[in-house]
Design a protein around this motif. Structure first.
Motif, PDB file in Angstrom:
ATOM      1  N   UNK A 251      -3.067 -15.632  -9.513  1.00 34.04           N
ATOM      2  CA  UNK A 251      -3.607 -15.073 -10.675  1.00 34.04           C
ATOM      3  C   UNK A 251      -3.165 -13.183 -10.714  1.00 34.04           C
ATOM      4  N   UNK A 252      -4.128 -13.044 -11.424  1.00 32.43           N
ATOM      5  CA  UNK A 252      -3.936 -11.509 -11.225  1.00 32.43           C
ATOM      6  C   UNK A 252      -5.821 -11.525 -10.466  1.00 32.43           C
ATOM      7  N   UNK A 253      -5.370 -10.114 -10.351  1.00 31.07           N
ATOM      8  CA  UNK A 253      -7.338  -9.355 -10.304  1.00 31.07           C
ATOM      9  C   UNK A 253      -7.091  -7.981 -10.082  1.00 31.07           C
ATOM     10  N   UNK A 254      -8.030  -7.200 -10.392  1.00 31.38           N
ATOM     11  CA  UNK A 254      -8.424  -5.844 -10.294  1.00 31.38           C
ATOM     12  C   UNK A 254      -7.464  -5.706 -11.117  1.00 31.38           C
ATOM     13  N   UNK A 255      -7.690  -6.256 -12.218  1.00 29.06           N
ATOM     14  CA  UNK A 255      -6.684  -5.291 -13.154  1.00 29.06           C
ATOM     15  C   UNK A 255      -7.133  -3.895 -13.457  1.00 29.06           C
ATOM     16  N   UNK A 256      -6.147  -2.768 -13.839  1.00 30.89           N
ATOM     17  CA  UNK A 256      -6.391  -1.131 -14.514  1.00 30.89           C
ATOM     18  C   UNK A 256      -5.659  -1.311 -15.653  1.00 30.89           C
ATOM     19  N   UNK A 257      -6.259  -0.459 -16.956  1.00 33.34           N
ATOM     20  CA  UNK A 257      -5.574  -0.578 -17.667  1.00 33.34           C
ATOM     21  C   UNK A 257      -5.801   0.808 -18.017  1.00 33.34           C
ATOM     22  N   UNK A 258      -5.144   1.772 -18.586  1.00 37.75           N
ATOM     23  CA  UNK A 258      -5.140   3.343 -19.337  1.00 37.75           C
ATOM     24  C   UNK A 258      -3.557   4.359 -19.315  1.00 37.75           C
ATOM     25  N   UNK A 259      -3.910   5.151 -20.121  1.00 34.03           N
ATOM     26  CA  UNK A 259      -2.500   6.103 -19.972  1.00 34.03           C
ATOM     27  C   UNK A 259      -1.411   4.972 -19.997  1.00 34.03           C
ATOM     28  N   UNK A 260      -1.124   4.060 -20.735  1.00 28.29           N
ATOM     29  CA  UNK A 260      -0.351   3.769 -21.331  1.00 28.29           C
ATOM     30  C   UNK A 260       0.467   2.529 -20.376  1.00 28.29           C
ATOM     31  N   UNK A 261      -0.063   2.344 -19.010  1.00 27.78           N
ATOM     32  CA  UNK A 261      -0.080   1.308 -18.282  1.00 27.78           C
ATOM     33  C   UNK A 261      -1.129   0.241 -17.594  1.00 27.78           C
ATOM     34  N   UNK A 262      -0.077  -0.739 -17.125  1.00 26.10           N
ATOM     35  CA  UNK A 262      -0.984  -1.679 -16.416  1.00 26.10           C
ATOM     36  C   UNK A 262      -0.843  -2.198 -14.793  1.00 26.10           C
ATOM     37  N   UNK A 263      -1.477  -1.820 -14.226  1.00 25.75           N
ATOM     38  CA  UNK A 263      -2.068  -2.379 -12.683  1.00 25.75           C
ATOM     39  C   UNK A 263      -2.681  -2.981 -12.489  1.00 25.75           C
ATOM     40  N   UNK A 264      -2.080  -4.225 -11.727  1.00 22.07           N
ATOM     41  CA  UNK A 264      -3.186  -5.448 -10.696  1.00 22.07           C
ATOM     42  C   UNK A 264      -2.589  -5.605  -9.436  1.00 22.07           C
ATOM     43  N   UNK A 265      -3.363  -6.527  -8.855  1.00 18.03           N
ATOM     44  CA  UNK A 265      -3.426  -7.076  -7.589  1.00 18.03           C
ATOM     45  C   UNK A 265      -2.669  -8.895  -7.861  1.00 18.03           C
ATOM     46  N   UNK A 266      -1.845  -8.939  -6.967  1.00 18.52           N
ATOM     47  CA  UNK A 266      -1.149 -10.311  -7.356  1.00 18.52           C
ATOM     48  C   UNK A 266      -2.049 -11.113  -6.017  1.00 18.52           C
ATOM     49  N   UNK A 267      -2.329 -11.878  -6.706  1.00 18.28           N
ATOM     50  CA  UNK A 267      -3.116 -13.201  -5.470  1.00 18.28           C
ATOM     51  C   UNK A 267      -2.251 -14.410  -5.769  1.00 18.28           C
ATOM     52  N   UNK A 268      -1.885 -14.821  -4.501  1.00 19.22           N
ATOM     53  CA  UNK A 268      -0.955 -15.903  -4.191  1.00 19.22           C
ATOM     54  C   UNK A 268      -1.451 -16.579  -2.873  1.00 19.22           C
ATOM     55  N   UNK A 269      -1.187 -17.939  -2.834  1.00 16.27           N
ATOM     56  CA  UNK A 269      -1.511 -18.813  -1.312  1.00 16.27           C
ATOM     57  C   UNK A 269      -0.371 -18.304  -0.640  1.00 16.27           C
ATOM     58  N   UNK A 270       0.521 -18.049  -1.445  1.00 17.67           N
ATOM     59  CA  UNK A 270       1.443 -17.739   0.083  1.00 17.67           C
ATOM     60  C   UNK A 270       1.618 -15.918   0.151  1.00 17.67           C
ATOM     61  N   UNK A 271       0.614 -15.157   0.166  1.00 14.49           N
ATOM     62  CA  UNK A 271       0.463 -13.769   0.408  1.00 14.49           C
ATOM     63  C   UNK A 271      -0.097 -12.910  -0.937  1.00 14.49           C
ATOM     64  N   UNK A 272      -0.823 -12.566  -0.603  1.00 11.74           N
ATOM     65  CA  UNK A 272      -1.520 -11.331  -2.166  1.00 11.74           C
ATOM     66  C   UNK A 272      -0.503 -10.546  -2.362  1.00 11.74           C
ATOM     67  N   UNK A 273      -0.290  -9.728  -2.636  1.00  2.98           N
ATOM     68  CA  UNK A 273       0.609  -8.118  -3.116  1.00  2.98           C
ATOM     69  C   UNK A 273      -0.113  -7.154  -4.071  1.00  2.98           C
ATOM     70  N   UNK A 274      -0.760  -6.081  -3.533  1.00  2.00           N
ATOM     71  CA  UNK A 274      -1.024  -5.784  -4.243  1.00  2.00           C
ATOM     72  C   UNK A 274      -0.198  -4.112  -5.114  1.00  2.00           C
ATOM     73  N   UNK A 275      -0.972  -3.705  -6.027  1.00  3.65           N
ATOM     74  CA  UNK A 275      -0.195  -2.859  -7.318  1.00  3.65           C
ATOM     75  C   UNK A 275       0.366  -3.112  -8.378  1.00  3.65           C
TER      76      UNK A 275
END
Length: 463
Positions: A251-275
């Motif tokens: 799933x996604x966490x820490x979702x940031x929306x603004x200025x026409x952009x969407x950024x989030x952290x990918x939460x995964x049992x195989x290893x999270x990926x930030x930004x």
């Protein structure tokens, strides 16, 4: 017929978005490729330029000599072609090997690692994202997509180094039952194609059977909340995972929306990926992206590749496709042709342009779908500020008495639907709206999108 026995391939319905990927695959493999389609299009022109011999008249005499040898010619056809089609009848009476597109793809999933995306909606974007990520890995990937990927201007990827093949698994006509995936995403099982399945129960059962086709040792990545409804039937050793925008194993966490952009952290049992930054910053692509990243991560893509490829993904034609963006006017087209897709389209546009008036021109797709879901279509269309309807696009169907766009119009929120027009009347309609329009969305899976360039030019004149 085995792939290596084939010298020539003839396509009946060559210009379809799914079929054209196979046309390109066999052209790249050095086979003789020819075929028929009902009408010329930008896509058929591209296929002809690439070497395919395509004609547009239903005429047996136009079948080239290279495709008349029964021992070395494969005939690939789309279910949309009527049984009494003259060329189909000729091939059938001649004893040719005739396969649906899905059968050919199924053969590939038996010899390669099939990464398949199924579901009522979200298939094209999710499979295209998956393919785009994996094409950035050392071995790349093969892919047959249901849309033209803007990054490559093609719906086909080929890598001689890779055993992976990404495939959009279509439930229409139970086509996806030919596939044997190693891994699969299922995005949704909302009712659709009831002309084929009869009841929603049969539709769900078709997806349940599909889950049993995932190969031993593989993976099913199921949208969170679907397990109880679907009750998947998995072979021994197949792992079940869940995903969504905000819940599940992925799933996604820490979702940031603004200025026409969407950024989030990918939460995964195989290893999270930030930004993670979305190259196409639309809210629904958070969920599509989570599914694609889960599939890609399971298939060997590392964090840096996933992060870079998600940011560089440019989307597919006709999926939330922006044609004009300015301070005063915006125009985009979308392929949405199911009530749930239409609702998501409206919500996504509203999230981006909450302070603007949103006008939609919608072309219903299929008489049966309109008959089965006209109330749901009306509810979704009521989320726009202003709606114009086109006549129903019939595709493969004959008219059904009493089923017209008026069924939808009569059930839209009062004051929202402004009328029903023909396709030929759309340019003049847009001219009449152009001075006042703020955000225009053309929606549907028919031929309305053929007018996108003309609509864009009309609106540009008003800037």
């Amino acid at each position: 017929m085995e792939i290596n026995q084939i010298k020539s391939v003839y396509f009946v319905g060559a210009g379809g978005i799914g079929m054209s990927a196979l046309v390109r695959f066999f052209l790249a493999a050095g086979r003789n490729v020819a075929g028929y389609d009902k009408t010329p299009s930008e896509l058929t022109s591209a296929l002809i330029a690439e070497g395919a011999d395509i004609h547009f008249e239903e005429n047996v005499e136009l079948i080239p000599q290279c495709c008349r040898d029964v021992s070395s010619t494969l005939v690939v056809y789309t279910p949309a072609i009527p049984e009494n089609h003259a060329e189909m009848t000729w091939f059938r009476s001649g004893g040719f090997d005739m396969q649906k597109r899905a059968q050919v793809l199924g053969t590939l999933t038996r010899s390669m690692d099939g990464l398949c995306v199924a579901g009522t909606h979200g298939k094209t974007t999710t499979s295209a994202m998956t393919a785009h990520i994996l094409s950035g890995t050392e071995d790349g990937c093969n892919a047959f997509l249901g849309g033209i990927l803007k990054n490559t201007r093609s719906n086909l990827m080929i890598s001689e180094r890779s055993a992976r093949v990404v495939i959009e698994a279509d439930e229409f006509d139970r086509s996806f039952h030919w596939l044997r995936p190693l891994r699969s995403v299922i995005t949704a099982v909302d009712a659709d194609h009831l002309d084929i399945y009869g009841t929603y129960g049969n539709y769900v059962e078709s997806f349940r059977h599909y889950t049993s086709l995932i190969r031993e040792g593989g993976d099913l990545i199921l949208r969170y909340g679907l397990e109880e409804k679907l009750k998947p039937q998995l072979q021994d050793g197949v792992r079940l995972w869940s995903y969504s925008a905000d819940k599940g194993d992925f799933h996604a966490a820490n979702v940031r929306m603004g200025n026409g952009e969407i950024t989030f952290d990918f939460i995964s049992p195989l290893g999270d990926i930030r930004d993670i930054s979305l190259g196409v910053p639309v809210a629904i692509n958070i969920e599509n992206g989570v599914a694609a990243m889960a599939m890609a991560q399971m298939s060997g893509a590392d964090a840096d590749t996933i992060r870079e490829r998600m940011a560089s993904f440019r989307g597919t034609d006709r999926r939330f496709d922006f044609h004009l963006k300015s301070d005063s006017k915006v125009y985009l087209s979308d392929y949405a042709h199911h009530p749930a897709e239409l609702r998501q389209c409206a919500a996504s546009v509203r999230a981006l342009y909450s302070d603007r008036r949103i006008t939609a021109i919608f072309q219903p797709h299929l008489y049966t779908r309109t008959r089965d879901f006209y109330r749901e279509f009306a509810e979704s269309l009521s989320l726009f500020d202003e709606v114009w309807l086109l006549d129903i696009y019939p595709a493969r169907e004959k008219p059904i008495p009493g089923v017209t766009s008026a069924l939808v119009a009569e059930n839209i929120r009062p004051g929202v639907c402004r009328g029903i027009v023909s396709l030929a009347e759309v340019p003049e309609l847009v001219r009449s709206l152009a001075d006042d329009v703020e955000v225009l969305v053309t929606v549907g899976a028919g031929d309305l999108d053929n007018l996108a360039d003309e609509i864009t030019e009309i609106l540009k004149e008003k800037l």
